[in-house]
Design an enzyme around this catalytic site. Structure first.
Site, PDB file in Angstrom:
ATOM      1  N   HIS A  74     -61.933 -12.464 -14.989  1.00 23.34           N
ATOM      2  CA  HIS A  74     -62.836 -12.274 -15.693  1.00 23.34           C
ATOM      3  C   HIS A  74     -64.217 -12.565 -15.506  1.00 23.34           C
ATOM      4  O   HIS A  74     -65.819 -12.480 -15.677  1.00 23.34           O
ATOM      5  CB  HIS A  74     -63.338 -11.224 -17.073  1.00 23.34           C
ATOM      6  CG  HIS A  74     -62.317  -9.570 -17.252  1.00 23.34           C
ATOM      7  ND1 HIS A  74     -61.052  -9.602 -17.630  1.00 23.34           N
ATOM      8  CD2 HIS A  74     -61.802  -9.439 -16.445  1.00 23.34           C
ATOM      9  CE1 HIS A  74     -60.746  -8.979 -17.851  1.00 23.34           C
ATOM     10  NE2 HIS A  74     -61.123  -7.747 -16.961  1.00 23.34           N
ATOM     11  N   GLU A 126     -66.117  -9.164 -18.376  1.00 19.52           N
ATOM     12  CA  GLU A 126     -67.147  -9.592 -17.176  1.00 19.52           C
ATOM     13  C   GLU A 126     -68.517  -9.716 -16.323  1.00 19.52           C
ATOM     14  O   GLU A 126     -69.181 -10.372 -16.814  1.00 19.52           O
ATOM     15  CB  GLU A 126     -66.258  -8.476 -15.758  1.00 19.52           C
ATOM     16  CG  GLU A 126     -67.334  -8.866 -14.042  1.00 19.52           C
ATOM     17  CD  GLU A 126     -66.459  -8.503 -13.079  1.00 19.52           C
ATOM     18  OE1 GLU A 126     -67.538  -7.976 -12.181  1.00 19.52           O
ATOM     19  OE2 GLU A 126     -65.570  -7.221 -13.421  1.00 19.52           O
ATOM     20  N   SER A 218     -59.051  -1.781 -19.617  1.00 15.96           N
ATOM     21  CA  SER A 218     -58.822  -2.056 -18.212  1.00 15.96           C
ATOM     22  C   SER A 218     -60.124  -1.083 -18.337  1.00 15.96           C
ATOM     23  O   SER A 218     -59.563   0.525 -17.680  1.00 15.96           O
ATOM     24  CB  SER A 218     -57.283  -1.706 -17.603  1.00 15.96           C
ATOM     25  OG  SER A 218     -58.359  -2.074 -16.304  1.00 15.96           O
ATOM     26  N   ASN A 220     -61.180  -1.070 -14.741  1.00 11.06           N
ATOM     27  CA  ASN A 220     -61.319  -0.323 -12.883  1.00 11.06           C
ATOM     28  C   ASN A 220     -60.121   0.697 -13.793  1.00 11.06           C
ATOM     29  O   ASN A 220     -60.284   1.642 -12.880  1.00 11.06           O
ATOM     30  CB  ASN A 220     -61.565  -1.352 -12.166  1.00 11.06           C
ATOM     31  CG  ASN A 220     -59.352  -2.316 -12.278  1.00 11.06           C
ATOM     32  OD1 ASN A 220     -58.510  -1.453 -12.368  1.00 11.06           O
ATOM     33  ND2 ASN A 220     -59.394  -2.893 -13.270  1.00 11.06           N
TER      34      ASN A 220
END
Length: 281
Positions: A74, A126, A218, A220
């Site tokens: 990240h 991130e 997560s 994503n």
């Protein structure tokens, strides 16, 4: 008999595989302790496996104390890297190259006098790392509705968390365009993310049941689950194959499987095997 289909693009991406390889290579040199700065990736099973191999997780450089510190996929802020180096830690930067691209884009926009807007999840590792490269007046917006909560300079530059959807980016840009004099957009959505989202949407449109594999933390993977849910109401987000219940598969003709970018291939295979076993039971 129901059939099982795995999305044409699913599972661990290049950045994740690269980070895992770098961490395992560091662990293979037993001269000094190895830590990752936070979980290397958002996958509890992988993090547990790394711990079994001697790669522990440290929340801060100070917690690592000595040895090697692996920067996770990240990415982090420049200040965190500087802190680790000042403490004498050997720093291995496993930041995903696509995330590095966002860092460079945010820094260029800031240097060129734009206020940087990061489209992404506030507080996500991130996004925190991106903000460290984006200048003091940078802001984070999660969606178009979030745009109205901030004040903006006349010149605004946009970057986006790599795992966001194109639809979210487009909506935010549309909301910003009527509020600023000049708007510059750098689309930093990772190609692998877009491919996984497109493949998941296509399969979910045909499947009776969708199983999405990946850590619940997560981002994503959660977005994959949301995309699938919108097209296939019988969508289930799991972290491990043992979570699957036989009742989920009842009456299904096509069972689709996809996985987030932090999910290794063996976890996808274990899920397929678990579904097959439940269907045969």
């Amino acid at each position: 008999m129901a059939s099982i289909e795995i999305a044409r693009q699913a599972g661990a991406c290049y950045g994740v595989e690269r980070a895992l390889k770098m961490a395992l290579e560091a662990a293979a040199t037993p001269k000094q302790p190895v830590h990752t700065l936070g979980p290397l990736i958002h996958n509890p099973s992988v993090v547990s496996d790394l711990a079994a191999r001697g790669v522990a997780s440290a929340e801060t450089p100070a917690e690592a104390e000595r040895g090697t510190l692996v920067i996770r996929a990240h990415g982090v802020t420049p200040a965190v890297v500087a802190d680790a180096e000042e403490r004498g830690l050997t720093v291995i930067d496993a930041t995903c190259p696509y995330v590095k691209r966002v860092h460079r884009a945010a820094a260029r926009l800031s240097e060129d006098g734009y206020q940087v807007v990061v489209v992404g999840e506030c507080g996500h590792p991130e996004v925190v790392g991106i903000l460290g490269h984006a200048g003091e007046n940078a802001v984070v917006v999660s969606d178009a509705d979030d745009v109205a909560r901030n004040a903006y300079a006349e010149r605004v530059g946009v970057v986006v968390q790599t795992t966001q959807t194109a639809a979210t980016l487009s909506a935010v840009v549309g909301a910003l365009a009527v509020r600023v004099r000049e708007l510059k957009v750098v689309n930093t959505i990772c190609e692998a993310t877009a491919e996984r989202q497109d493949a998941a949407a296509e399969l979910a449109g045909r499947a009776d049941v969708m199983i999405v594999i990946g850590g619940r933390s997560s981002g994503n993977t959660r977005r994959l689950a949301e995309i699938c849910q919108s097209r296939c109401p019988r969508t289930h987000h799991i972290e491990g194959a043992d979570e699957i219940e036989s009742s989920w598969l009842s009456g299904a003709s096509l069972i689709g499987i996809t996985a987030g970018a932090s999910t290794p291939a063996q976890q996808i295979e274990r899920t397929r095997e678990r579904v097959e076993a439940l269907m045969d039971a």
